[in-house]
Design a protein around this motif. Structure first.
Motif, PDB file in Angstrom:
ATOM      1  N   GLU A   9       0.819  -1.220   0.000  1.00  0.00           N
ATOM      2  CA  GLU A   9       0.000   0.000   0.000  1.00  0.00           C
ATOM      3  C   GLU A   9       0.853   1.271   0.000  1.00  0.00           C
ATOM      4  O   GLU A   9       0.413   2.314  -0.490  1.00  0.00           O
ATOM      5  N   ALA A  18       0.292   2.326   6.698  1.00  0.00           N
ATOM      6  CA  ALA A  18      -0.040   0.960   6.277  1.00  0.00           C
ATOM      7  C   ALA A  18       0.878  -0.079   6.879  1.00  0.00           C
ATOM      8  O   ALA A  18       0.497  -1.241   7.033  1.00  0.00           O
ATOM      9  N   GLY A 301     -14.690   1.522   2.541  1.00  0.00           N
ATOM     10  CA  GLY A 301     -13.261   1.381   2.754  1.00  0.00           C
ATOM     11  C   GLY A 301     -12.435   1.588   1.497  1.00  0.00           C
ATOM     12  O   GLY A 301     -11.401   2.264   1.527  1.00  0.00           O
ATOM     13  N   ARG A 305      -9.699   4.586   1.063  1.00  0.00           N
ATOM     14  CA  ARG A 305      -8.288   4.278   0.789  1.00  0.00           C
ATOM     15  C   ARG A 305      -7.797   5.022  -0.442  1.00  0.00           C
ATOM     16  O   ARG A 305      -6.684   5.558  -0.457  1.00  0.00           O
ATOM     17  N   ARG A 316      -3.791   0.529   5.399  1.00  0.00           N
ATOM     18  CA  ARG A 316      -3.775  -0.887   5.044  1.00  0.00           C
ATOM     19  C   ARG A 316      -5.193  -1.413   4.881  1.00  0.00           C
ATOM     20  O   ARG A 316      -6.007  -1.314   5.809  1.00  0.00           O
ATOM     21  N   ARG A 317      -5.518  -1.937   3.694  1.00  0.00           N
ATOM     22  CA  ARG A 317      -6.792  -2.628   3.539  1.00  0.00           C
ATOM     23  C   ARG A 317      -6.781  -3.839   4.457  1.00  0.00           C
ATOM     24  O   ARG A 317      -5.760  -4.494   4.642  1.00  0.00           O
ATOM     25  N   LEU A 329     -10.225  -1.209   7.749  1.00  0.00           N
ATOM     26  CA  LEU A 329      -8.896  -0.687   7.455  1.00  0.00           C
ATOM     27  C   LEU A 329      -8.040  -0.815   8.698  1.00  0.00           C
ATOM     28  O   LEU A 329      -8.557  -0.794   9.825  1.00  0.00           O
TER      29      LEU A 329
END
Length: 351
Positions: A9, A18, A301, A305, A316-317, A329
């Motif tokens: 990311e 992330a 989300g 992002r 960070r997903r 997230l």
């Protein structure tokens, strides 16, 4: 999806929420220690350095040197788990996905034990047939810290309990008391079982996060010598380099442990401030949180992002973690100046 990690990311130049590494580089004293060994790189890693690193880690956790296995990052330890040839592995989720991936790629049967919010672990959820149980403590990405008593309740005859304590040194608190007949646990790392010398518990540690050593790959495992011997069967000679051994020795010294514990207190203060500020924006933040990261739930989300990335901020997903969805997230705990930028960007993105 199981191999997606936060570094994907964070493009160069982005403000990085992330990745959970603390800081952009190791502290100056550690860089100096490593730089002093550069002249030794023309020689193969020596046995004395390996023995010194094992002894330092053993002393740090009150263990015997033969109960220490030095690793090229905790991820190497996960890759070794199939050598234990379990009949059925149970992996507690949501959690770090590399252990499950390593087991599945080796053909080991895996059952997922997916916890619902608030992600409280009930040992009864783990199948009795599982002879290998893997979980994180504190758990990535939920930031949940399971009580040591709950972890002990997972123990069964014929079962090995594997605990990923990659973030244990970033947890602040007074520690826990030992139960009858067991040694005292580390008073500076609440709920850690790193000091528990029993035959059926294997603890993996990482030095990547607290010491900003992601590029050097340093970690270790703590367990019974017989278990460690099974893990290392077929391992190449010279598995760790001179700089890795030096870093492990240096960060296990008492002064370094004290520094890490001070950092854990700072992280706790920064985390509390982040929870308050994110919650004030109407974002759902999972609490209680104990690690150097927070799990968020937002209305969209993927869109958030993207909008944050457009503003140069990486988060960070979390839908790659089993049990979580696209609106989850994960954000690393950062200091006030970085959080100011995150809050401004989130506010703009949401409205």
């Amino acid at each position: 999806m199981l191999r997606h990690h936060g570094d994907v990311e964070a493009r160069p130049g982005m403000l990085d929420f992330a990745v959970n590494v603390q800081g952009l580089a190791p502290p100056a004293w550690l860089r100096d220690r490593l730089a002093a060994r550069l002249a030794d790189l023309g020689r193969y890693p020596c046995a004395d350095d390996e023995h010194a690193a094992r002894a330092a880690v053993a002393a740090r956790h009150g263990r015997a040197p033969e109960e220490v296995l030095l690793l090229a990052g905790a991820a190497e330890g996960f890759a070794m788990l199939p050598r234990l040839t379990p009949r059925l592995a149970a992996v507690i989720h949501p959690s770090f996905t590399e252990p499950e991936l390593a087991l599945r790629e080796a053909g080991v049967p895996v059952t997922r034990v997916v916890l619902d919010p608030p992600y409280t672990l009930d040992p009864a959820l783990v199948p009795d047939a599982a002879d290998l149980v893997v979980l994180g403590n504190p758990t990535n990405p939920t930031s949940v810290l399971h009580p040591a008593q709950t972890l002990r309740a997972l123990r069964r005859p014929g079962r090995l309990l594997v605990i990923d304590e990659a973030f244990a040194d970033a947890v602040s608190g007074p520690g826990v008391s030992s139960s009858a007949g067991e040694p005292s646990l580390d008073p500076g790392e609440p709920e850690s079982l790193a000091g528990l010398a029993v035959s059926d518990v294997l603890v993996l540690r990482s030095l990547t996060k607290t010491w900003a050593l992601a590029g050097l790959r340093c970690g270790y495992a703590l367990g019974a010598p017989a278990v460690l011997a099974r893990l290392t069967r077929g391992r190449p000679h010279w598995p760790l380099g001179t700089l890795q051994l030096e870093a492990i020795s240096a960060t296990a010294e008492p002064s370094a442990v004290a520094e890490a514990r001070q950092a854990a207190h700072r992280i706790a203060a920064d985390r509390a401030a982040m929870v308050e500020r994110l919650s004030a924006l109407g974002i759902e933040v999972h609490t209680p949180a104990t690690g150097p990261f927070l799990l968020l739930r937002v209305p969209d989300g993927a869109l958030l992002r993207k909008r944050l990335a457009d503003r140069g901020i990486a988060v960070r997903r979390a839908d790659t973690f089993p049990g979580l969805g696209p609106n989850h997230l994960r954000v690393a705990v950062r200091g006030p100046a970085d959080v100011d930028q995150l809050i401004d960007a989130v506010r703009t993105a949401l409205w």
